[in-house]
Motif scaffolding. Structure first.
Motif, mmCIF file in Angstrom:
data_model
loop_
_atom_site.group_PDB
_atom_site.id
_atom_site.type_symbol
_atom_site.label_atom_id
_atom_site.label_comp_id
_atom_site.label_asym_id
_atom_site.label_seq_id
_atom_site.Cartn_x
_atom_site.Cartn_y
_atom_site.Cartn_z
ATOM 1 N N HIS A 1 0.819 -1.216 0.000
ATOM 2 C CA HIS A 1 0.000 0.000 0.000
ATOM 3 C C HIS A 1 0.850 1.261 0.000
ATOM 4 O O HIS A 1 0.432 2.298 -0.494
ATOM 5 C CB HIS A 1 -1.108 -0.009 1.053
ATOM 6 C CG HIS A 1 -0.703 0.182 2.463
ATOM 7 N ND1 HIS A 1 -0.231 1.359 2.958
ATOM 8 C CD2 HIS A 1 -0.747 -0.671 3.497
ATOM 9 C CE1 HIS A 1 0.005 1.232 4.239
ATOM 10 N NE2 HIS A 1 -0.284 0.019 4.585
ATOM 11 N N ARG A 2 2.107 1.203 0.465
ATOM 12 C CA ARG A 2 3.005 2.364 0.322
ATOM 13 C C ARG A 2 3.340 2.596 -1.153
ATOM 14 O O ARG A 2 3.425 3.738 -1.605
ATOM 15 C CB ARG A 2 4.276 2.166 1.137
ATOM 16 C CG ARG A 2 4.133 2.663 2.564
ATOM 17 C CD ARG A 2 5.484 2.824 3.234
ATOM 18 N NE ARG A 2 6.253 1.606 3.233
ATOM 19 C CZ ARG A 2 6.271 0.716 4.217
ATOM 20 N NH1 ARG A 2 5.557 0.916 5.286
ATOM 21 N NH2 ARG A 2 7.004 -0.363 4.137
ATOM 22 N N GLN B 1 0.325 4.198 -2.769
ATOM 23 C CA GLN B 1 0.243 5.590 -2.346
ATOM 24 C C GLN B 1 1.277 6.435 -3.082
ATOM 25 O O GLN B 1 0.967 7.523 -3.574
ATOM 26 C CB GLN B 1 0.451 5.666 -0.838
ATOM 27 C CG GLN B 1 0.086 6.984 -0.232
ATOM 28 C CD GLN B 1 0.070 6.919 1.291
ATOM 29 O OE1 GLN B 1 0.391 5.905 1.901
ATOM 30 N NE2 GLN B 1 -0.310 8.015 1.900
ATOM 31 N N ASP C 1 0.542 9.532 -5.610
ATOM 32 C CA ASP C 1 1.088 10.838 -5.242
ATOM 33 C C ASP C 1 2.037 11.386 -6.297
ATOM 34 O O ASP C 1 2.254 12.595 -6.372
ATOM 35 C CB ASP C 1 1.799 10.764 -3.895
ATOM 36 C CG ASP C 1 0.837 10.647 -2.725
ATOM 37 O OD1 ASP C 1 -0.364 10.937 -2.913
ATOM 38 O OD2 ASP C 1 1.283 10.262 -1.636
ATOM 39 N N VAL D 1 -2.609 11.474 -1.616
ATOM 40 C CA VAL D 1 -3.409 10.329 -1.189
ATOM 41 C C VAL D 1 -3.017 10.000 0.249
ATOM 42 O O VAL D 1 -1.844 10.075 0.615
ATOM 43 C CB VAL D 1 -3.125 9.126 -2.118
ATOM 44 C CG1 VAL D 1 -3.845 7.898 -1.639
ATOM 45 C CG2 VAL D 1 -3.501 9.467 -3.540
ATOM 46 N N GLU D 2 -4.012 9.671 1.054
ATOM 47 C CA GLU D 2 -3.686 9.350 2.441
ATOM 48 C C GLU D 2 -4.283 8.011 2.863
ATOM 49 O O GLU D 2 -5.318 7.588 2.350
ATOM 50 C CB GLU D 2 -4.157 10.458 3.383
ATOM 51 C CG GLU D 2 -5.638 10.488 3.636
ATOM 52 C CD GLU D 2 -6.049 11.531 4.652
ATOM 53 O OE1 GLU D 2 -5.711 11.391 5.846
ATOM 54 O OE2 GLU D 2 -6.720 12.478 4.241
ATOM 55 N N LEU D 3 -3.598 7.370 3.777
ATOM 56 C CA LEU D 3 -4.052 6.102 4.351
ATOM 57 C C LEU D 3 -4.685 6.411 5.694
ATOM 58 O O LEU D 3 -4.096 7.094 6.525
ATOM 59 C CB LEU D 3 -2.877 5.148 4.536
ATOM 60 C CG LEU D 3 -3.209 3.812 5.198
ATOM 61 C CD1 LEU D 3 -4.084 2.962 4.277
ATOM 62 C CD2 LEU D 3 -1.950 3.061 5.564
ATOM 63 N N LEU E 1 -7.624 3.856 1.643
ATOM 64 C CA LEU E 1 -6.712 4.703 0.888
ATOM 65 C C LEU E 1 -7.603 5.749 0.227
ATOM 66 O O LEU E 1 -8.438 5.424 -0.614
ATOM 67 C CB LEU E 1 -5.940 3.886 -0.144
ATOM 68 C CG LEU E 1 -4.628 4.491 -0.602
ATOM 69 C CD1 LEU E 1 -3.709 4.800 0.583
ATOM 70 C CD2 LEU E 1 -3.907 3.559 -1.534
ATOM 71 N N SER F 1 -8.420 9.247 -1.868
ATOM 72 C CA SER F 1 -7.936 10.120 -2.934
ATOM 73 C C SER F 1 -8.883 11.306 -3.061
ATOM 74 O O SER F 1 -10.094 11.155 -2.928
ATOM 75 C CB SER F 1 -7.874 9.358 -4.264
ATOM 76 O OG SER F 1 -7.422 10.210 -5.294
#
Length: 194
Positions: free
Chosen positions: A59-60, A63, A67, A77-79, A89, A91
């Protein structure tokens, strides 16, 4: 599926068809005409978290991929994790860039699948709002390959606007593959992106 599967009542699970997400922009036009809802520019992918370095790395990577988009005009984008222990996740795009948001959602789902985490994917959603501030999400059930509307009441309680959900179902039945089993229209209380 074989004869034994039929006799024992076993069925093959529906294969997710992520390309169905690309129907959201045309469904948004229908939704605006039928009910006055327009995109908020927010969307999210929900998945069950798994412990381990491979999952964290996956997931990194997703992301970082999203980004890196030079056309992104909003925050990165944030988790986020919800109160139920699921990961989202999230957006954000400008409301007029629903196609870009759908591309983000598709990329997240695809990358998680490719990295072997398809079974952890639960749903994706895109947020909508009308002029009076009512909110609505079109939720894509990954494991069913279907959509359903989720409309929380604006009073802050955990109650749904069932009449609006049924109105949206009727309006979008020609644009999206709508989940027919209302029991699978799970509430996504507090979902980021809604």
């Amino acid at each position: 599926m074989g004869l034994l599967d039929i006799l024992l009542g076993r069925t093959k699970p529906v294969v997710a068809d992520l390309d169905r997400l690309f129907a959201l922009p045309s469904a948004a036009v229908t939704l605006e005409a039928a009910a006055g809802f327009t995109p908020t520019g927010q969307g999210a992918v929900c998945f069950a978290s798994v412990e381990g370095a491979a999952f964290e790395q996956s997931h990194r990577e997703v992301q970082a991929l999203l980004d890196a988009d030079i056309d992104r005009d909003g925050p990165p984008v944030e988790l986020r994790r919800d109160d139920y222990g699921y990961s989202w996740l999230v957006s954000r795009r400008t409301p007029d860039r629903l196609s870009a948001l759908v591309n983000d959602l598709h990329a997240v789902n695809s990358q998680m699948e490719v990295n072997g985490f398809g079974p952890q994917l639960l749903c994706s959603l895109a947020g909508f709002e009308d002029s009076s501030g009512r909110r609505l999400a079109l939720v894509y059930l990954y494991k069913r390959g279907t959509f359903y509307p989720f409309a929380p009441l604006p009073d802050g309680t955990q109650r749904r606007d069932n009449a609006l959900e049924l109105q949206v179902r009727a309006a979008l039945s020609g644009d999206l593959r709508i989940e027919q089993d209302l029991g699978r229209w799970f509430p996504v209380w507090g979902a980021p992106g809604l």
